[in-house]
Write a protein that holds these residues in place. Sequence first.
Motif, PDB file in Angstrom:
ATOM      1  N   LEU A   1      -1.952  -3.959  -0.469  1.00 28.10           N
ATOM      2  CA  LEU A   1      -3.014  -3.551  -1.305  1.00 28.10           C
ATOM      3  C   LEU A   1      -3.314  -4.718  -2.262  1.00 28.10           C
ATOM      4  O   LEU A   1      -2.308  -5.309  -2.858  1.00 28.10           O
ATOM      5  CB  LEU A   1      -2.708  -2.093  -1.893  1.00 28.10           C
ATOM      6  CG  LEU A   1      -3.524  -1.808  -2.971  1.00 28.10           C
ATOM      7  CD1 LEU A   1      -4.901  -1.179  -2.575  1.00 28.10           C
ATOM      8  CD2 LEU A   1      -2.781  -0.626  -3.599  1.00 28.10           C
TER       9      LEU A   1
ATOM     10  N   GLN B   1      -3.289   4.663  -4.771  1.00 34.85           N
ATOM     11  CA  GLN B   1      -3.366   3.083  -4.993  1.00 34.85           C
ATOM     12  C   GLN B   1      -3.393   2.575  -6.296  1.00 34.85           C
ATOM     13  O   GLN B   1      -3.115   1.631  -6.895  1.00 34.85           O
ATOM     14  CB  GLN B   1      -4.505   2.759  -3.806  1.00 34.85           C
ATOM     15  CG  GLN B   1      -4.186   2.932  -2.316  1.00 34.85           C
ATOM     16  CD  GLN B   1      -5.290   2.716  -1.413  1.00 34.85           C
ATOM     17  OE1 GLN B   1      -6.371   2.675  -1.893  1.00 34.85           O
ATOM     18  NE2 GLN B   1      -5.103   2.456  -0.300  1.00 34.85           N
TER      19      GLN B   1
ATOM     20  N   GLN C   1       1.446  -2.434   4.879  1.00 32.09           N
ATOM     21  CA  GLN C   1      -0.097  -3.103   4.826  1.00 32.09           C
ATOM     22  C   GLN C   1       0.041  -3.459   3.461  1.00 32.09           C
ATOM     23  O   GLN C   1       0.787  -2.948   2.281  1.00 32.09           O
ATOM     24  CB  GLN C   1      -1.208  -2.040   5.024  1.00 32.09           C
ATOM     25  CG  GLN C   1      -1.390  -1.749   6.350  1.00 32.09           C
ATOM     26  CD  GLN C   1      -2.999  -1.128   6.380  1.00 32.09           C
ATOM     27  OE1 GLN C   1      -3.802  -1.657   6.203  1.00 32.09           O
ATOM     28  NE2 GLN C   1      -2.881   0.171   6.722  1.00 32.09           N
TER      29      GLN C   1
ATOM     30  N   ASP D   1       0.771  -1.160  -0.047  1.00 29.72           N
ATOM     31  CA  ASP D   1       0.127   0.022   0.184  1.00 29.72           C
ATOM     32  C   ASP D   1       0.743   1.298  -0.049  1.00 29.72           C
ATOM     33  O   ASP D   1       1.790   1.292   0.823  1.00 29.72           O
ATOM     34  CB  ASP D   1      -0.942  -0.022   1.245  1.00 29.72           C
ATOM     35  CG  ASP D   1      -1.697   1.070   1.445  1.00 29.72           C
ATOM     36  OD1 ASP D   1      -1.796   2.052   0.426  1.00 29.72           O
ATOM     37  OD2 ASP D   1      -2.880   1.174   2.063  1.00 29.72           O
TER      38      ASP D   1
ATOM     39  N   THR E   1      -7.238  -0.259   0.426  1.00 24.27           N
ATOM     40  CA  THR E   1      -7.022  -0.586   1.827  1.00 24.27           C
ATOM     41  C   THR E   1      -7.716   0.599   2.630  1.00 24.27           C
ATOM     42  O   THR E   1      -7.624   1.653   2.221  1.00 24.27           O
ATOM     43  CB  THR E   1      -5.636  -0.628   1.859  1.00 24.27           C
ATOM     44  OG1 THR E   1      -5.169  -1.600   1.052  1.00 24.27           O
ATOM     45  CG2 THR E   1      -5.273  -1.315   3.347  1.00 24.27           C
TER      46      THR E   1
END
Length: 333
Positions: free
Chosen positions: A40, A133, A38, A32, A111
């Motif tokens: 994505l 993103q 994180q 992400d 996300t």
Amino acid sequence: MLVRLSAILALLVPLLAFGAPAVGMHRLELADPLDDGQRLSAVAFYPAQGKPHSTDVDLYHVDAGDDAPMADGHFPVVLISHGNGGSPLAHHDLATALARAGFVVLAVQHTGDNYQDQSRAGTFSNLYGRPLQLSAAIDAAASDDLLAGGLDTERVGVIGYSAGGESALILAGAQPTPERLQDYCRQWPEDRDACGRGGELIVDRDDLSAFADPRVGSVMLMAPLGLMFNRKGLEPVKVPVLIYSGDDDRILQLEQNAGALVRRLPSPPDFRLLPGAGHFVFMAPCPQALHAVAPHVCQDAEGVDRAAIHEQLNDEAVRFFSRTLADPQAPFD
């Protein structure tokens, strides 16, 4: 000037799509861009070799085969940005229609703002992070083992539904004015979807701003969230825009959103207003399992034929992106 046959074909491709009706579906995972800790995710739909297949994914029956070999070619890219709390599969029929026509479609699961995770809902990081993103998904697809070599990442279109329309416009250069949301909520306080906190966005990040991707060549919006854009903020949008909206949208006020974009965009967009249609009509026709768990997104007004609307919408999306993302290098006499 006479146009060579090759130039005519270039304008029609991806419509001709090599005569290949098969569609592949491939899952992508990448860091992400808002937080590289994180993940994505995105789903790629693409022209495939072999016979057509279908796959059951979550609640949907999708006309695509898992990781089918990609067809030979160099295909334009179309991004899909879902609405708040949505799913990348909510527009699977549109994605597969475009893939059959010779596009690689990247449907991103945002996300922090999807049906499984809404931790960024109502935040600055969601407003400004969604376009980042989308852009990151192009780069990830271009280096993916299955997809690499089959993408023309200089010809990119964006489809945005609901809040995804806002993301698509930002990616095309638009500059939002977040304070406009508060003004709107003072006028329409009963709009619970937009005004849960009185229209005040949570400033969770102060290092983000509107991000535009110069690769974007056209934008299609469906029931778009557009109230944060004034005329000046839309001036940078120089690409062709197609807008669909329903005249019975009870989630996003028509005149403050799609209608305002029609009036304020620097070049008049193509605008399709569907009589009797509500906000959720642009999501794929619902399977029975989705009817059971989310009837509010599946029920249309009497006389509104969602399947017929999607047949027309999918065909027009193919025509729109085939025209606006045509190869500029096609030879002319």
